[in-house]
Design an enzyme around this catalytic site. Structure first.
Site, PDB file in Angstrom:
ATOM      1  N   LYS A 286       8.846 -11.683 -41.613  1.00 11.51           N
ATOM      2  CA  LYS A 286       9.208 -13.105 -41.609  1.00 11.51           C
ATOM      3  C   LYS A 286      10.297 -13.441 -40.591  1.00 11.51           C
ATOM      4  O   LYS A 286      11.152 -14.300 -40.812  1.00 11.51           O
ATOM      5  CB  LYS A 286       9.634 -13.558 -43.011  1.00 11.51           C
ATOM      6  CG  LYS A 286       8.643 -13.211 -44.114  1.00 11.51           C
ATOM      7  CD  LYS A 286       7.217 -13.571 -43.761  1.00 11.51           C
ATOM      8  CE  LYS A 286       7.014 -15.054 -43.553  1.00 11.51           C
ATOM      9  NZ  LYS A 286       5.621 -15.367 -43.065  1.00 11.51           N
TER      10      LYS A 286
ATOM     11  N   THR B 225       4.309  -4.841 -35.091  1.00  7.02           N
ATOM     12  CA  THR B 225       4.628  -3.994 -36.237  1.00  7.02           C
ATOM     13  C   THR B 225       5.923  -4.437 -36.905  1.00  7.02           C
ATOM     14  O   THR B 225       6.769  -5.082 -36.283  1.00  7.02           O
ATOM     15  CB  THR B 225       4.774  -2.520 -35.795  1.00  7.02           C
ATOM     16  OG1 THR B 225       5.132  -1.701 -36.919  1.00  7.02           O
ATOM     17  CG2 THR B 225       5.847  -2.367 -34.732  1.00  7.02           C
ATOM     18  N   HIS B 226       6.056  -4.076 -38.194  1.00  7.31           N
ATOM     19  CA  HIS B 226       7.305  -4.289 -38.926  1.00  7.31           C
ATOM     20  C   HIS B 226       8.037  -2.967 -39.160  1.00  7.31           C
ATOM     21  O   HIS B 226       9.043  -2.932 -39.874  1.00  7.31           O
ATOM     22  CB  HIS B 226       7.024  -4.905 -40.305  1.00  7.31           C
ATOM     23  CG  HIS B 226       6.489  -6.309 -40.259  1.00  7.31           C
ATOM     24  ND1 HIS B 226       7.029  -7.292 -39.466  1.00  7.31           N
ATOM     25  CD2 HIS B 226       5.460  -6.893 -40.926  1.00  7.31           C
ATOM     26  CE1 HIS B 226       6.363  -8.418 -39.637  1.00  7.31           C
ATOM     27  NE2 HIS B 226       5.405  -8.201 -40.505  1.00  7.31           N
TER      28      HIS B 226
ATOM     29  N   ARG C 163      15.860 -12.362 -36.434  1.00  9.99           N
ATOM     30  CA  ARG C 163      16.094 -13.728 -36.901  1.00  9.99           C
ATOM     31  C   ARG C 163      17.253 -13.720 -37.888  1.00  9.99           C
ATOM     32  O   ARG C 163      17.473 -12.727 -38.600  1.00  9.99           O
ATOM     33  CB  ARG C 163      14.833 -14.253 -37.586  1.00  9.99           C
ATOM     34  CG  ARG C 163      14.874 -15.721 -37.979  1.00  9.99           C
ATOM     35  CD  ARG C 163      13.588 -16.115 -38.689  1.00  9.99           C
ATOM     36  NE  ARG C 163      13.505 -17.554 -38.928  1.00  9.99           N
ATOM     37  CZ  ARG C 163      12.536 -18.155 -39.614  1.00  9.99           C
ATOM     38  NH1 ARG C 163      11.550 -17.429 -40.133  1.00  9.99           N
ATOM     39  NH2 ARG C 163      12.542 -19.471 -39.783  1.00  9.99           N
TER      40      ARG C 163
ATOM     41  N   SER D  84      12.204 -17.581 -45.905  1.00 10.25           N
ATOM     42  CA  SER D  84      10.804 -17.461 -45.492  1.00 10.25           C
ATOM     43  C   SER D  84      10.098 -16.359 -46.272  1.00 10.25           C
ATOM     44  O   SER D  84       8.950 -16.520 -46.709  1.00 10.25           O
ATOM     45  CB  SER D  84      10.731 -17.174 -43.986  1.00 10.25           C
ATOM     46  OG  SER D  84       9.394 -17.149 -43.544  1.00 10.25           O
TER      47      SER D  84
ATOM     48  N   TYR E  23      15.566 -14.866 -32.441  1.00 10.71           N
ATOM     49  CA  TYR E  23      14.696 -16.002 -32.770  1.00 10.71           C
ATOM     50  C   TYR E  23      15.362 -17.322 -32.392  1.00 10.71           C
ATOM     51  O   TYR E  23      14.732 -18.213 -31.827  1.00 10.71           O
ATOM     52  CB  TYR E  23      14.420 -15.946 -34.268  1.00 10.71           C
ATOM     53  CG  TYR E  23      13.446 -16.963 -34.810  1.00 10.71           C
ATOM     54  CD1 TYR E  23      12.101 -16.638 -35.007  1.00 10.71           C
ATOM     55  CD2 TYR E  23      13.875 -18.233 -35.200  1.00 10.71           C
ATOM     56  CE1 TYR E  23      11.213 -17.550 -35.550  1.00 10.71           C
ATOM     57  CE2 TYR E  23      12.992 -19.153 -35.737  1.00 10.71           C
ATOM     58  CZ  TYR E  23      11.655 -18.804 -35.908  1.00 10.71           C
ATOM     59  OH  TYR E  23      10.780 -19.718 -36.445  1.00 10.71           O
TER      60      TYR E  23
ATOM     61  N   PHE F 213       5.413 -24.757 -32.014  1.00 13.00           N
ATOM     62  CA  PHE F 213       5.002 -24.506 -33.395  1.00 13.00           C
ATOM     63  C   PHE F 213       3.708 -25.239 -33.732  1.00 13.00           C
ATOM     64  O   PHE F 213       2.790 -24.677 -34.343  1.00 13.00           O
ATOM     65  CB  PHE F 213       6.127 -24.934 -34.336  1.00 13.00           C
ATOM     66  CG  PHE F 213       5.969 -24.403 -35.733  1.00 13.00           C
ATOM     67  CD1 PHE F 213       5.608 -25.230 -36.777  1.00 13.00           C
ATOM     68  CD2 PHE F 213       6.182 -23.067 -36.007  1.00 13.00           C
ATOM     69  CE1 PHE F 213       5.455 -24.743 -38.062  1.00 13.00           C
ATOM     70  CE2 PHE F 213       6.039 -22.560 -37.288  1.00 13.00           C
ATOM     71  CZ  PHE F 213       5.667 -23.409 -38.319  1.00 13.00           C
TER      72      PHE F 213
ATOM     73  N   MET G 151       0.624 -23.679 -32.057  1.00  8.81           N
ATOM     74  CA  MET G 151       0.219 -22.414 -32.682  1.00  8.81           C
ATOM     75  C   MET G 151      -0.488 -22.625 -34.012  1.00  8.81           C
ATOM     76  O   MET G 151      -1.388 -21.876 -34.378  1.00  8.81           O
ATOM     77  CB  MET G 151       1.443 -21.517 -32.883  1.00  8.81           C
ATOM     78  CG  MET G 151       1.920 -20.871 -31.605  1.00  8.81           C
ATOM     79  SD  MET G 151       3.337 -19.814 -31.905  1.00  8.81           S
ATOM     80  CE  MET G 151       2.665 -18.678 -33.108  1.00  8.81           C
TER      81      MET G 151
ATOM     82  N   LYS H 189       7.437 -23.315 -41.540  1.00  8.94           N
ATOM     83  CA  LYS H 189       8.292 -24.322 -40.897  1.00  8.94           C
ATOM     84  C   LYS H 189       8.756 -23.858 -39.520  1.00  8.94           C
ATOM     85  O   LYS H 189       8.719 -24.606 -38.574  1.00  8.94           O
ATOM     86  CB  LYS H 189       9.515 -24.630 -41.775  1.00  8.94           C
ATOM     87  CG  LYS H 189       9.212 -25.473 -43.006  1.00  8.94           C
ATOM     88  CD  LYS H 189      10.519 -25.883 -43.691  1.00  8.94           C
ATOM     89  CE  LYS H 189      10.260 -26.780 -44.887  1.00  8.94           C
ATOM     90  NZ  LYS H 189      11.528 -27.193 -45.544  1.00  8.94           N
ATOM     91  N   GLY H 190       9.231 -22.625 -39.457  1.00  5.76           N
ATOM     92  CA  GLY H 190       9.659 -22.091 -38.175  1.00  5.76           C
ATOM     93  C   GLY H 190      10.943 -22.678 -37.643  1.00  5.76           C
ATOM     94  O   GLY H 190      11.250 -22.556 -36.459  1.00  5.76           O
TER      95      GLY H 190
END
Length: 324
Positions: free
Chosen positions: A86, A137-138, A159, A167, A221, A257, A260, A284-285
């Site tokens: 997120k 990847t995370h 972020r 999020s 971010y 946003f 996308m 929301k972003g």
């Protein structure tokens, strides 16, 4: 007895879903979904999850998968796009797609399409992707393959943790995590690192400690939100492209946003949106949504944790809203 009945119902429901809801998705991905839905929650970690070598991971991951991750055969030119969950994963992947225009290898076989999700692919699937490979990847730094033979690059997007927590909370109710608690409860688990993906602070700081490595680009971010055009040019240069202002502007236009949310290339977003059956994976972003969730008491407690983990590291985040 109750748990057995619930488990059997879950298995039956998924078998129906395999042939209807999940029909167009690859068999490997269906297997991952089934594995995830058949994991358990605990009192300490009330999310569907797996645990490997002390790390709390998403429920579809196994010890065998982790072994494959660390021994994965990289190639010259491979690029890993890394985020804590997120933290702008889909956004970063779309920016990279627009900059590099990687070939869309078989989208039917790879979740993520042009930028396949490394954590959800088999080694055989990724071997079939032509170079240069861009993979999201995370995974933490310690689990990603780091070849000394090949020139492999890593782009890490961080972020601010308050917006990440919010999020992640909204995302955590999805069937693959199955968290059914309150925001107040979730925040406590997030602060302790008892969520799939583990500690946010451990994840970010491990990558931050390598920010000066020549093959790692550490981004924020909030900087992308403030001035995406300049960040696009930085990313492009890191990848070996020299972008003009006009070329950077073209990427920015495709990566707003709103653009996308309607982009057909976002395979993983379409999947999650369908799974949620409400709202959007791209929720929301914005920067600063945390203000709508944190109480004064929660904010005080969180700020103490933030200071204790980041003081002296040189890593700082902006928490105020900025224009896109």
């Amino acid at each position: 007895m109750k748990n057995v009945v619930e488990s059997n119902i879950k298995k039956m429901a998924f078998q129906v879903a395999r042939n209807t809801f999940f029909k167009e998705y690859p068999e490997h991905f269906k297997d991952l979904c089934e594995r995830a839905l058949n994991t358990s929650k605990t009192k300490e970690i009330p999310f569907l999850h797996s645990k490997v070598n002390g790390l709390i991971l998403p429920p579809y991951m196994t010890e065998e998968q982790v072994r494959i991750y660390t021994t994965f055969q990289t190639r010259p030119g491979d690029v890993f796009l890394v985020t804590y969950p997120k933290s702008g994963t889909t956004w970063l992947a779309e920016i990279i797609r627009c900059i590099a225009q990687p070939k869309e290898s078989d989208k039917e076989n790879l979740i993520g399409g042009p930028v396949p999700t490394f954590d959800m692919a088999t080694q055989e699937q990724l071997e079939a992707v032509p170079s240069p490979r861009y993979m999201s990847t995370h995974l933490p730094f310690s689990l990603l393959p780091r070849s000394s033979e090949h020139e492999v690059k890593y782009i890490y997007l961080a972020r601010n943790p308050k917006d990440v927590a919010v999020s992640y909370f909204h995302f955590s109710s999805m069937p693959f995590l199955n968290f059914d608690g309150t925001w107040e409860e979730f925040l406590q688990y997030f602060m302790k690192g008892n969520i799939p993906g583990g500690s946010y602070f451990d994840h970010v700081l491990e990558w931050w400690s390598h920010q000066d490595d020549e093959n790692i680009l550490f981004l924020k971010y909030e900087d992308l939100k403030k001035d995406l055009k300049s960040q696009v040019k930085i990313i492009a240069e890191f990848l070996g492209f020299k972008f003009s202002d006009e070329e950077a502007k073209a990427v920015v236009k495709q990566c707003t946003f709103q653009a996308m949310k309607s982009n057909s290339n976002q395979d993983i977003s379409k999947f999650v949106d369908k799974l949620f059956k409400k709202g959007s994976h791209l929720r929301k972003g914005i920067v600063g949504d945390w203000k709508n969730h944190f109480s004064d008491e929660q904010l005080e407690e969180f700020d103490k944790l933030y200071q204790s983990r980041l003081n002296g590291t040189g890593l700082k985040f902006e928490f105020q809203s900025v224009a896109e």
